[in-house]
Each structure stands twice: as C-alpha cells, then as structure tokens.
Motif scaffolding. Structure first.
Motif, PDB file in Angstrom:
ATOM      1  N   GLU A 160       0.833  -1.211   0.000  1.00 35.13           N
ATOM      2  CA  GLU A 160       0.000   0.000   0.000  1.00 35.13           C
ATOM      3  C   GLU A 160       0.862   1.254   0.000  1.00 35.13           C
ATOM      4  OE1 GLU A 160      -2.734  -0.169   3.216  1.00 35.13           O
ATOM      5  OE2 GLU A 160      -3.770  -1.965   2.486  1.00 35.13           O
ATOM      6  N   GLU A 161       1.975   1.222   0.717  1.00 31.49           N
ATOM      7  CA  GLU A 161       2.868   2.379   0.750  1.00 31.49           C
ATOM      8  C   GLU A 161       3.481   2.640  -0.621  1.00 31.49           C
ATOM      9  OE1 GLU A 161       5.758   1.869   3.793  1.00 31.49           O
ATOM     10  OE2 GLU A 161       4.289   1.579   5.394  1.00 31.49           O
ATOM     11  N   ALA A 162       3.862   1.560  -1.311  1.00 30.25           N
ATOM     12  CA  ALA A 162       4.490   1.712  -2.626  1.00 30.25           C
ATOM     13  C   ALA A 162       3.500   2.186  -3.677  1.00 30.25           C
ATOM     14  CB  ALA A 162       5.117   0.389  -3.058  1.00 30.25           C
ATOM     15  N   PHE A 163       2.232   1.761  -3.544  1.00 26.21           N
ATOM     16  CA  PHE A 163       1.227   2.076  -4.562  1.00 26.21           C
ATOM     17  C   PHE A 163       0.330   3.252  -4.188  1.00 26.21           C
ATOM     18  CE2 PHE A 163       1.325  -2.787  -5.291  1.00 26.21           C
ATOM     19  CZ  PHE A 163       2.526  -2.670  -5.980  1.00 26.21           C
ATOM     20  N   SER A 164       0.585   3.890  -3.064  1.00 22.17           N
ATOM     21  CA  SER A 164      -0.329   4.919  -2.561  1.00 22.17           C
ATOM     22  C   SER A 164      -0.447   6.138  -3.473  1.00 22.17           C
ATOM     23  CB  SER A 164       0.103   5.372  -1.156  1.00 22.17           C
ATOM     24  OG  SER A 164       1.416   5.907  -1.208  1.00 22.17           O
ATOM     25  N   ASP A 165       0.619   6.453  -4.235  1.00 21.04           N
ATOM     26  CA  ASP A 165       0.607   7.644  -5.085  1.00 21.04           C
ATOM     27  C   ASP A 165       0.085   7.378  -6.491  1.00 21.04           C
ATOM     28  OD1 ASP A 165       1.616   9.167  -3.025  1.00 21.04           O
ATOM     29  OD2 ASP A 165       3.712   8.905  -3.632  1.00 21.04           O
ATOM     30  N   ILE A 166      -0.298   6.128  -6.792  1.00 17.06           N
ATOM     31  CA  ILE A 166      -0.830   5.832  -8.121  1.00 17.06           C
ATOM     32  C   ILE A 166      -2.254   6.378  -8.221  1.00 17.06           C
ATOM     33  CG2 ILE A 166      -1.451   4.012  -9.759  1.00 17.06           C
ATOM     34  CD1 ILE A 166       0.686   2.267  -8.493  1.00 17.06           C
ATOM     35  N   PRO A 167      -2.517   7.289  -9.162  1.00 14.24           N
ATOM     36  CA  PRO A 167      -3.868   7.858  -9.278  1.00 14.24           C
ATOM     37  C   PRO A 167      -4.860   6.821  -9.794  1.00 14.24           C
ATOM     38  CG  PRO A 167      -2.486   8.606 -11.086  1.00 14.24           C
ATOM     39  CD  PRO A 167      -1.585   7.851 -10.152  1.00 14.24           C
ATOM     40  N   LYS A 168      -6.106   6.945  -9.393  1.00 20.25           N
ATOM     41  CA  LYS A 168      -7.158   6.025  -9.839  1.00 20.25           C
ATOM     42  C   LYS A 168      -7.691   6.503 -11.190  1.00 20.25           C
ATOM     43  CE  LYS A 168      -8.541   4.548  -5.214  1.00 20.25           C
ATOM     44  NZ  LYS A 168      -9.644   4.421  -4.222  1.00 20.25           N
ATOM     45  N   ILE A 169      -7.320   5.761 -12.243  1.00 14.26           N
ATOM     46  CA  ILE A 169      -7.736   6.098 -13.605  1.00 14.26           C
ATOM     47  C   ILE A 169      -8.453   4.899 -14.209  1.00 14.26           C
ATOM     48  CG2 ILE A 169      -6.950   6.794 -15.900  1.00 14.26           C
ATOM     49  CD1 ILE A 169      -4.458   7.961 -14.570  1.00 14.26           C
ATOM     50  N   LYS A 170      -9.595   5.148 -14.822  1.00 15.62           N
ATOM     51  CA  LYS A 170     -10.357   4.072 -15.451  1.00 15.62           C
ATOM     52  C   LYS A 170      -9.979   3.996 -16.925  1.00 15.62           C
ATOM     53  CE  LYS A 170     -14.993   2.118 -15.836  1.00 15.62           C
ATOM     54  NZ  LYS A 170     -16.440   2.305 -15.567  1.00 15.62           N
ATOM     55  N   ILE A 171      -9.462   2.824 -17.333  1.00 18.73           N
ATOM     56  CA  ILE A 171      -9.085   2.607 -18.731  1.00 18.73           C
ATOM     57  C   ILE A 171     -10.152   1.744 -19.394  1.00 18.73           C
ATOM     58  CG2 ILE A 171      -7.320   1.690 -20.280  1.00 18.73           C
ATOM     59  CD1 ILE A 171      -6.320   4.038 -18.686  1.00 18.73           C
ATOM     60  N   GLU A 172     -10.650   2.184 -20.521  1.00 12.48           N
ATOM     61  CA  GLU A 172     -11.675   1.415 -21.221  1.00 12.48           C
ATOM     62  C   GLU A 172     -11.627   1.737 -22.710  1.00 12.48           C
ATOM     63  OE1 GLU A 172     -15.348   2.484 -19.436  1.00 12.48           O
ATOM     64  OE2 GLU A 172     -15.136   4.622 -19.810  1.00 12.48           O
ATOM     65  N   GLY A 173     -12.526   1.108 -23.479  1.00  8.58           N
ATOM     66  CA  GLY A 173     -12.634   1.380 -24.904  1.00  8.58           C
ATOM     67  C   GLY A 173     -11.467   0.831 -25.703  1.00  8.58           C
ATOM     68  N   GLU A 174     -11.079   1.565 -26.748  1.00  5.32           N
ATOM     69  CA  GLU A 174     -10.048   1.102 -27.688  1.00  5.32           C
ATOM     70  C   GLU A 174      -8.703   0.892 -27.008  1.00  5.32           C
ATOM     71  OE1 GLU A 174      -7.909   2.369 -31.925  1.00  5.32           O
ATOM     72  OE2 GLU A 174      -9.257   3.767 -30.899  1.00  5.32           O
ATOM     73  N   MET A 175      -8.345   1.741 -26.053  1.00  7.07           N
ATOM     74  CA  MET A 175      -7.053   1.611 -25.382  1.00  7.07           C
ATOM     75  C   MET A 175      -6.936   0.267 -24.674  1.00  7.07           C
ATOM     76  SD  MET A 175      -6.414   5.425 -23.825  1.00  7.07           S
ATOM     77  CE  MET A 175      -4.812   4.997 -23.172  1.00  7.07           C
ATOM     78  N   LEU A 176      -7.984  -0.110 -23.944  1.00  7.44           N
ATOM     79  CA  LEU A 176      -7.974  -1.373 -23.219  1.00  7.44           C
ATOM     80  C   LEU A 176      -7.968  -2.556 -24.189  1.00  7.44           C
ATOM     81  CD1 LEU A 176      -8.025  -2.710 -20.438  1.00  7.44           C
ATOM     82  CD2 LEU A 176     -10.508  -2.649 -20.515  1.00  7.44           C
TER      83      LEU A 176
END
Length: 280
Positions: A177-193
């Motif tokens: 949790e400490e290592a990943f705490s700064d990762i922003p919550k972004i939803k990836i969908e559509g063509e990119m996914l």
C-alpha cells in the motif's frame, strides 16, 4: 560428483519421519568476480577495520558487535553472548500445517533449496510424503534452524523431489500500500484497453529460463577475453527510447508491430504444409 548438502536432518510429518538433505537450488558462484588491486603495484588490497576516532587499525580479537541506541551510545555484545542467544538446531523440519500451494504470496519467498532423501532407506517414506502432497496439491509449512537462524520454510513437490523455500518474516516485507499509494485512480476502457489486451495475447508464450541471457555477465566475460587477447572492445550502441506523444497512438503502433510476426508465422506454416516442387 554429487552436490554438497548445506543441511541434513529429518523431515517430520506427524509421526512419519524421513532423513533428508537440503541442496542449494540457486547460486551466484558462476558469476564473474573481481579482486581489488593496487593500480601502481598490481597487488591485491585487503580491507582493514579502522577506529573512526583514532584512525588506528583494530585487530580482529578486539572487534565486537554493538547495538546503537542512538547518538553513538552502543551496547556491546560479546561473541559468546550472541552464540548463547541463537536457538540451537535440532535438525528437524517439523511440519506444522499443510496449505494450498498458491496460498502464500510469493513476495514472502526468500531462497529455494532442493530436498532429497539423505539415505537410500529413507526413499520410501520420502516418496510417500512427496506423492501425497502432489496428489493433494498441497504445500507444507515447517520451521527449523538454518545458518544459525530460525526460519519458516515452505515445502512443495518438485519433480522427483521437494523444494524448500525459506520465507521472509512479516517485518521484513514492506507494505504494498505504501508503494502504490501515489498511483492515481484512472479508469481505462474502450479502444485503449482492447489494444492493450490484444498486444498481451499476441505476445503470449511460456517461461523458458534459457531464453533469458545475463547481458551484464556476457559483456563482462567478453571484456575480460578482449583484455587477455589484447583486443579493443567496442561499446554497444545505445538505443534511444522512442518519443511517445500519445498513448493511444503508441498502442496502435505496437499492435501493428506485434501482428506482423504472427502473419509471417501463419504464412510460413501454410507454406510448410505444401509439397515442394522438384527442380526442373
């Protein structure tokens, strides 16, 4: 020549006992190693412990362990005091519990060791334990003293034998949790996914350790060989990372690149199935 066992003892499952030996499964002994030399004389140099205040060398018999309580206030621990505090080994791998093979997060894995019966008489009991664990897809959790430390060990079926992996203690594993705490919550969908999933599918394969070469070790070996032969070695060309302007464009380009080998492979397999023409 048979490998040398690093530990010999007894594997104990309830009332069933089996004399076993542990062998090193991973080693760095084959890596190229260097000595530190005096450039002027070409002689080897050796490390020497020096008193940080007086600057004078400290002989081995005058060196003791010390725990820093802070501000340079040390608690001195004599060698015999440390030896008395270390748990004695009873040379027993005492299985405490069985659990599914994938139950423990591999972040706790430390070092692997091969486990084999240490005497021919032990083969029957060893095979009984190994086959029973393989049939149940189970791993055994045991404890013993290795290299003067009490260790928790995960034992799993591995081919004709067993593999024992020492486990890191809870206090040694840092929180994810400490290592990943700064990762922003972004939803990836559509063509990119969809493109990302397509790239993963086209690059699917199997793990073969022979396909992964140690480039650093190979480069050192080539450098040493060139120096011995009096050759000049050219440094490898550095590949500049491509500039990615847009993530979606990068995914599209990657998808095209990964599709090409697959197309060639299909064409080659199709041609392979056709009969070859004889020369006229």
């Amino acid at each position: 020549m048979a490998p040398r066992a690093i530990w010999k003892g007894v594997l104990k499952v309830s009332e069933v006992t089996c004399p076993v030996a542990l062998y090193t499964a991973a080693s760095t002994a084959e890596r190229i190693s260097f000595h530190t030399l005096n450039r002027k004389t070409g002689h080897r140099v050796h490390r020497q412990f020096v008193d940080e205040v007086t600057g004078k060398p400290v002989e081995k018999e005058d060196q003791v362990k010390g725990y820093d309580r802070g501000a340079g206030d040390y608690i001195v621990l004599e060698p015999d005091e440390i030896a008395d505090a270390i748990p004695e080994s009873d040379k027993t791998l005492d299985v405490a519990t069985f659990l599914p093979c994938d139950e423990i997060d591999d972040v706790f894995f430390d070092r692997p060791y091969y486990v084999a019966p240490s005497t021919p008489v032990a083969s029957e009991a060893f095979k009984l334990i190994r086959d029973s664990m393989a049939a149940q897809k189970s791993a055994a959790l045991a404890r013993t003293v290795i290299f003067r430390r009490m260790r928790s060990i995960l034992i799993r079926p591995h081919g004709e034998g067993l593999i024992a992996t020492t486990l890191n203690f809870d206090y040694e594993v840092r929180s994810a949790e400490e290592a990943f705490s700064d990762i922003p919550k972004i939803k990836i969908e559509g063509e990119m996914l969809e493109l990302a999933e397509h790239i993963i599918k086209t690059k699917a394969g199997e793990f073969d350790p022979k396909n992964f070469d140690d480039r650093y070790e190979a480069a050192l070996a080539e450098l040493v060989k060139a120096k011995i032969e009096g050759r000049k070695i050219r440094p490898p060309k550095r590949q500049e990372p491509s500039k990615v302007v847009n993530l979606l464009d990068a995914l599209r380009q990657s998808a095209k690149t990964n599709d090409k080998p697959a197309a060639k492979s299909k064409a080659a397999s199709k041609a392979k199935g056709q009969p070859q023409r004889k020369a006229g």
